[in-house]
Motif scaffolding. Sequence first.
Motif, PDB file in Angstrom:
ATOM      1  N   UNK A 105       0.602  -1.256  -0.015  1.00 31.32           N
ATOM      2  CA  UNK A 105      -0.153   0.088   0.241  1.00 31.32           C
ATOM      3  C   UNK A 105       0.784   1.328   0.048  1.00 31.32           C
ATOM      4  N   UNK A 106       1.654   1.410  -0.897  1.00 35.01           N
ATOM      5  CA  UNK A 106       2.563   2.518  -1.075  1.00 35.01           C
ATOM      6  C   UNK A 106       1.728   3.759  -1.002  1.00 35.01           C
ATOM      7  N   UNK A 107       2.089   4.952  -0.458  1.00 35.30           N
ATOM      8  CA  UNK A 107       1.216   6.221  -0.398  1.00 35.30           C
ATOM      9  C   UNK A 107      -0.032   5.951   0.108  1.00 35.30           C
ATOM     10  N   UNK A 108      -0.374   5.132   0.945  1.00 38.23           N
ATOM     11  CA  UNK A 108      -1.680   4.904   1.682  1.00 38.23           C
ATOM     12  C   UNK A 108      -1.713   5.564   3.029  1.00 38.23           C
ATOM     13  N   UNK A 139      -5.028  13.364   8.419  1.00 33.41           N
ATOM     14  CA  UNK A 139      -3.286  13.509   8.848  1.00 33.41           C
ATOM     15  C   UNK A 139      -2.576  13.185   7.915  1.00 33.41           C
ATOM     16  N   UNK A 140      -2.910  11.926   7.058  1.00 34.02           N
ATOM     17  CA  UNK A 140      -2.113  11.663   5.952  1.00 34.02           C
ATOM     18  C   UNK A 140      -2.125  12.758   5.041  1.00 34.02           C
ATOM     19  N   UNK A 141      -3.477  13.283   4.443  1.00 29.83           N
ATOM     20  CA  UNK A 141      -3.531  14.293   3.516  1.00 29.83           C
ATOM     21  C   UNK A 141      -2.648  15.530   3.619  1.00 29.83           C
ATOM     22  N   UNK A 142      -2.952  15.989   5.069  1.00 32.62           N
ATOM     23  CA  UNK A 142      -2.035  17.131   5.533  1.00 32.62           C
ATOM     24  C   UNK A 142      -0.488  16.989   5.398  1.00 32.62           C
ATOM     25  N   UNK A 143      -0.038  15.769   5.615  1.00 33.41           N
ATOM     26  CA  UNK A 143       1.488  15.388   5.555  1.00 33.41           C
ATOM     27  C   UNK A 143       1.963  15.428   3.971  1.00 33.41           C
ATOM     28  N   UNK A 144       0.818  15.102   3.142  1.00 34.39           N
ATOM     29  CA  UNK A 144       0.799  15.207   1.570  1.00 34.39           C
ATOM     30  C   UNK A 144       0.639  16.482   0.985  1.00 34.39           C
ATOM     31  N   UNK A 166       1.591   4.818   5.900  1.00 28.52           N
ATOM     32  CA  UNK A 166       2.095   6.086   6.513  1.00 28.52           C
ATOM     33  C   UNK A 166       1.897   6.199   7.893  1.00 28.52           C
ATOM     34  N   UNK A 167       0.657   5.828   8.446  1.00 31.31           N
ATOM     35  CA  UNK A 167       0.605   5.875   9.997  1.00 31.31           C
ATOM     36  C   UNK A 167       1.368   4.835  10.662  1.00 31.31           C
ATOM     37  N   UNK A 168       1.409   3.636  10.158  1.00 31.71           N
ATOM     38  CA  UNK A 168       2.018   2.488  10.694  1.00 31.71           C
ATOM     39  C   UNK A 168       3.571   2.829  10.874  1.00 31.71           C
ATOM     40  N   UNK A 169       4.049   3.330   9.826  1.00 29.48           N
ATOM     41  CA  UNK A 169       5.575   3.687   9.711  1.00 29.48           C
ATOM     42  C   UNK A 169       5.866   4.937  10.759  1.00 29.48           C
ATOM     43  N   UNK A 170       4.829   5.784  10.776  1.00 28.10           N
ATOM     44  CA  UNK A 170       5.052   6.884  11.871  1.00 28.10           C
ATOM     45  C   UNK A 170       5.106   6.519  13.271  1.00 28.10           C
ATOM     46  N   UNK A 171       4.181   5.290  13.636  1.00 26.23           N
ATOM     47  CA  UNK A 171       4.037   4.926  14.613  1.00 26.23           C
ATOM     48  C   UNK A 171       5.495   4.397  15.505  1.00 26.23           C
ATOM     49  N   UNK A 172       6.283   3.814  14.395  1.00 28.84           N
ATOM     50  CA  UNK A 172       7.578   3.194  15.014  1.00 28.84           C
ATOM     51  C   UNK A 172       8.991   3.924  14.612  1.00 28.84           C
ATOM     52  N   UNK A 173       8.491   5.306  13.972  1.00 29.97           N
ATOM     53  CA  UNK A 173       9.420   6.090  13.440  1.00 29.97           C
ATOM     54  C   UNK A 173      10.177   5.682  12.254  1.00 29.97           C
ATOM     55  N   UNK A 174       9.344   5.163  11.445  1.00 31.11           N
ATOM     56  CA  UNK A 174      10.022   4.145  10.098  1.00 31.11           C
ATOM     57  C   UNK A 174      10.802   5.106   9.395  1.00 31.11           C
ATOM     58  N   UNK A 175      10.553   6.615   9.300  1.00 40.25           N
ATOM     59  CA  UNK A 175      11.037   7.322   8.296  1.00 40.25           C
ATOM     60  C   UNK A 175      12.320   8.384   8.948  1.00 40.25           C
ATOM     61  N   UNK A 176      12.377   8.050  10.342  1.00 44.51           N
ATOM     62  CA  UNK A 176      13.294   8.962  11.181  1.00 44.51           C
ATOM     63  C   UNK A 176      14.266   7.971  11.811  1.00 44.51           C
ATOM     64  N   UNK A 177      14.300   6.948  12.073  1.00 46.96           N
ATOM     65  CA  UNK A 177      15.215   6.103  12.781  1.00 46.96           C
ATOM     66  C   UNK A 177      15.781   4.862  12.139  1.00 46.96           C
ATOM     67  N   UNK A 178      16.906   4.563  12.055  1.00 44.79           N
ATOM     68  CA  UNK A 178      17.520   3.185  11.375  1.00 44.79           C
ATOM     69  C   UNK A 178      16.870   2.005  12.034  1.00 44.79           C
ATOM     70  N   UNK A 179      16.814   0.650  11.044  1.00 40.40           N
ATOM     71  CA  UNK A 179      16.257  -0.329  11.388  1.00 40.40           C
ATOM     72  C   UNK A 179      16.538  -0.978  12.704  1.00 40.40           C
TER      73      UNK A 179
END
Length: 366
Positions: free
Chosen positions: A67-70, A194-199, A74-87
Amino acid sequence: MSVADALVDAADADGIDFDGLTVAAGDDGYQFRTPDTDAVLTAADLREHADSPYVTNWYYWEHDIGGHDTPRRAFLRWLEGGDDRPVPERYDALDSGHTRHWGELAVTVTHGDAAGSRRYDVRHADDVDADTDTLATYTDPRDARELVKHDDDDGYRPLSTAPSLPHGWAFTDLDGGALVDTIDYVYPATVANWHREREGSLDVDHWADVADRQTGIYGIVSDLDEDALEWAAEACCVDSQCLKRREWDRDEDDALDVPRGDGEFPCREPCSLFVAAARKFTTLEREDTREYTFELTPAEKEQIEDIIGAVADDRTDDIREADVYEGANRYRTRFLRAKRMDDHGLSGTPTYPEDHDDDGDDGDHH
């Protein structure tokens, strides 16, 4: 499909470039790179790397979630800091559970049983440290619809984003899809907005447009002037009353001078509850001011101010009967009423003096 099979298939196709993992097929084998590894591998060796955190992380997001761009992804990745923290940092956090807040909800992400998978727990933020055995547990997101209709005192919650969620429950062992469904039942459309605002695609409906669309008994709300609109927003659209962050104004060129709130999710338009309140505020603002004369002691004036503050801040239930030093104390208030109010109103002054003739015959004002 196993992680190893998916890894080889993806490398043979377009390759992989995700969250620090790069895999590409070449003439000499498979180029495998992570922040810790840089090697050329055979297909068999590549399969041996299927348990790498970078690989299992890629598999989860690309195969389990997709579900890219859904909004969900985006929410699930935000929950764990997927775009900010290394694996590796994220995986360490998932070992004990990583928690983020969404309104009054606490959402905790942990490792699942399958390699790279995640499981999710959601409950009232005040219950985040409570033993799950002490809470009523659910696994079906649809149960949240009935669960959040009433507050702890069984009072109906007309506004889903009011800070009045009931306590004592938890949704446990959810997958990503079930988690987002649960959030949507508790706080409808908040993830999507929230996602629309981010985009950069949040469509905001300002007050002027919303008011102009009203018909019937609500058509009068367009008469609410700018000062009264700001008072209404201050009364209804702050964190103590609603957990959304107000993004609408009078119109796109005329911002309201009222704090917008600090919530994670935006409010894109005045809600139906605000419109209903605005109708009453409009009728109240149509009344002309009058001068009244009251006899009050300084302490009594301050007490009336305390009572207004306690009601406005919803503190009346917190004021103990024995705390007679609190202005909004029930006994203090009853004493003030006994002393200063009669059939004519506060301090013997009727609201509409013209309805009371000199002989004391009380009339009803309509």
